[in-house]
Write a protein that holds these residues in place. Sequence first.
Motif, PDB file in Angstrom:
ATOM      1  N   ASP A  38      37.228  45.604  26.782  1.00  0.00           N
ATOM      2  CA  ASP A  38      36.437  46.806  26.389  1.00  0.00           C
ATOM      3  C   ASP A  38      35.022  46.566  27.150  1.00  0.00           C
ATOM      4  O   ASP A  38      34.301  45.317  26.980  1.00  0.00           O
ATOM      5  N   ARG A  69      45.970  37.496  29.307  1.00  0.00           N
ATOM      6  CA  ARG A  69      44.703  37.446  28.564  1.00  0.00           C
ATOM      7  C   ARG A  69      44.528  37.576  27.132  1.00  0.00           C
ATOM      8  O   ARG A  69      43.839  37.002  26.373  1.00  0.00           O
ATOM      9  N   GLU A  70      45.701  38.032  26.560  1.00  0.00           N
ATOM     10  CA  GLU A  70      45.608  38.424  25.071  1.00  0.00           C
ATOM     11  C   GLU A  70      46.157  37.112  24.472  1.00  0.00           C
ATOM     12  O   GLU A  70      46.548  37.226  23.311  1.00  0.00           O
ATOM     13  N   GLN A 128      35.169  35.837  36.371  1.00  0.00           N
ATOM     14  CA  GLN A 128      36.371  35.097  36.379  1.00  0.00           C
ATOM     15  C   GLN A 128      36.312  34.250  35.119  1.00  0.00           C
ATOM     16  O   GLN A 128      37.496  34.400  34.447  1.00  0.00           O
ATOM     17  N   ASP A 160      43.672  39.358  39.781  1.00  0.00           N
ATOM     18  CA  ASP A 160      42.858  40.461  39.125  1.00  0.00           C
ATOM     19  C   ASP A 160      41.850  40.811  40.021  1.00  0.00           C
ATOM     20  O   ASP A 160      41.444  41.984  40.075  1.00  0.00           O
ATOM     21  N   VAL A 200      43.999  52.530  25.279  1.00  0.00           N
ATOM     22  CA  VAL A 200      43.684  51.235  25.525  1.00  0.00           C
ATOM     23  C   VAL A 200      43.319  50.811  24.033  1.00  0.00           C
ATOM     24  O   VAL A 200      43.219  51.684  23.170  1.00  0.00           O
ATOM     25  N   GLN A 226      41.138  49.527  35.015  1.00  0.00           N
ATOM     26  CA  GLN A 226      42.676  50.029  35.865  1.00  0.00           C
ATOM     27  C   GLN A 226      43.297  48.433  35.558  1.00  0.00           C
ATOM     28  O   GLN A 226      44.473  48.303  35.559  1.00  0.00           O
ATOM     29  N   VAL A 227      42.567  47.398  35.926  1.00  0.00           N
ATOM     30  CA  VAL A 227      43.148  46.000  36.215  1.00  0.00           C
ATOM     31  C   VAL A 227      43.429  45.458  34.863  1.00  0.00           C
ATOM     32  O   VAL A 227      44.460  44.677  34.738  1.00  0.00           O
ATOM     33  N   ALA A 228      42.539  45.647  33.902  1.00  0.00           N
ATOM     34  CA  ALA A 228      42.486  45.075  32.645  1.00  0.00           C
ATOM     35  C   ALA A 228      42.005  46.050  31.308  1.00  0.00           C
ATOM     36  O   ALA A 228      40.938  46.005  30.983  1.00  0.00           O
ATOM     37  N   PRO A 229      43.139  46.755  31.113  1.00  0.00           N
ATOM     38  CA  PRO A 229      42.825  47.979  30.053  1.00  0.00           C
ATOM     39  C   PRO A 229      42.413  47.205  28.672  1.00  0.00           C
ATOM     40  O   PRO A 229      41.699  47.963  28.049  1.00  0.00           O
ATOM     41  N   GLU A 230      42.740  46.085  28.539  1.00  0.00           N
ATOM     42  CA  GLU A 230      42.483  45.292  27.230  1.00  0.00           C
ATOM     43  C   GLU A 230      41.082  45.165  26.863  1.00  0.00           C
ATOM     44  O   GLU A 230      40.680  44.600  25.971  1.00  0.00           O
ATOM     45  N   ALA A 238      43.382  54.766  32.348  1.00  0.00           N
ATOM     46  CA  ALA A 238      44.039  55.227  33.713  1.00  0.00           C
ATOM     47  C   ALA A 238      45.294  56.243  33.200  1.00  0.00           C
ATOM     48  O   ALA A 238      45.956  55.828  32.499  1.00  0.00           O
ATOM     49  N   ASP A 285      38.655  35.903  31.893  1.00  0.00           N
ATOM     50  CA  ASP A 285      39.997  35.383  32.237  1.00  0.00           C
ATOM     51  C   ASP A 285      40.591  36.224  33.443  1.00  0.00           C
ATOM     52  O   ASP A 285      41.650  36.438  33.704  1.00  0.00           O
TER      53      ASP A 285
END
Lengths: 80, 445
Positions: free
Chosen positions: A22, B319-320, A33, A42, B192, A16-20, B187, A37
């Motif tokens: 894996d 992040r990306e 952390q 987050d 994703v 939910q927080v960071a879908p990217e 979600a 990142d």
Amino acid sequence: MTRDEARRLVEQALAQVAPEIDPATIDPHEPLQADLDIDSIDFLNLVEGVAGAIGRDIPESDYARLATLEGFVDYVAASS
Amino acid sequence: MATTDFCMPVLGADMERGIVAQWRVGPGDEVHRGDVIAVIETEKSDLDVEVFQDGWIDRLLVPEGEEVAVGAPLARIRVLDAGADPSSTPPLDQHPEPGAVPTPPGAAAATPAVHSPLLRRLAERSGVDLAHVTGTGPAGSITRADVERAASRPGTGTAARTLASPYARRLAADRSLALAGITGTGANGAIVAADVLRAIEEAGPSSGRDAGPSRPQPRRDAADRARSLRRALGDLMSRSKREIPHYYASTVVDLAAATAWLQDVNAARTVQNRMVPAALLLHAAVAGAMEQATMNGHWMDGSFRPAEGVQLGVAVSLREGGLVAPVIRDAHLLDRDQLMLALRDLVTRARRGSIRASEMVDPTITVTNLGDLGVDAIFGVIYPPQVAIVGFGSITEQPRAVEGMLAVHPTVTVTVSADHRVSDGRDAARFLSVVARTLQNPEQP
């Protein structure tokens, strides 16, 4: 809750927080952390998601136990 | 009834061109001031862009995927004339006159009829492109049943707005994969990156270019995008360093009182209401900007224009890769709790790629906080036309001399990079002392 269930729950909250991110690529013993990142916002979102999923609040004094994915899993497995 | 053009907005001081990544409306749709009508891709990020009039979309002038210059008309909007009788509302099924404006090739203006917002939402949710649905209602209009039928036919729908992470969207676009054909596991069924990668793998090595419907898509691949982001940021920072005579100052602030206050406050709160130290840091920076006017405003046409209030730019790293600096509006009017809410909302949405264009405009001072990444201190480069940037490093435990004794306290290094055309070292010193004083007196609201 079994550790497998706990792991699924934590991974869902993280998605939910960071879908990217894996979950398969996460080293469970590395600090979230630095490794992912994850910043303080987050982290707050993650703690909120996990607290919601286990149905109880997580006090700030417990944050030290939540530094790694493994820490989260232990915490969740032990607390419900 | 007049028409007005909705033009490619300026979404940053350095923006020259933008890509219409996605239309959220079609011809005939009713729009209201503040509605998000398009997603614009800039070299730095994707932004939701709002409309500033009430009216109806007459036609879309630029197809999705096309890059145009700032100021180029993107859509024609029918608006009520000033002073017109508001009861003379045009009927909802009003069509643009055929051929009134040449339709650019491949324009999404092909959507033939008018659809109610309800129908559009249903179509969006079900991943159905209304342009591809045959209507069975009166005069060929599309009914709810038509959309549901289209949604149940596998492979025919192309997503108007499928839920997907920005990275997943980019991965799919790079390989011309239709998001609508991919099952999301995130979600709310959001797609994703892992889902896209799995879809690519399942489709086999020969797949890709011919897999999706031929909807125009931005064709820039990830490396290309990263390069262009680098270049845009590089251009802006080069300009900054070329034009702005930077000078720098820093101070170490003892956070023992602030940390204790924060622990106290947070102990009584459930997690969703807790504050993070960054909220206190922002609050202190705002206090400094309000007291030291030469740090807060813009350098325009050869002179400094101080700002009345603080529009606080917050650098958020993605992040990306990449950086966006959305703005917390009127930060001087917010208390620490409100700043915390605003910060959390902005950071969360920035990472999700849903920052609105209006949230990027006109910061008067920017804060960069690399504390979570473990650096001691960060000296930022000023974003023109601003005149200062504040940097916060990590909060770390350090030995401090306290009343003649050695103590270990949490501390933070605060820096300011400022424009020497506007201010001097004295101003920076005063600014930093206000920041320090604010952080050291957390009891004061």
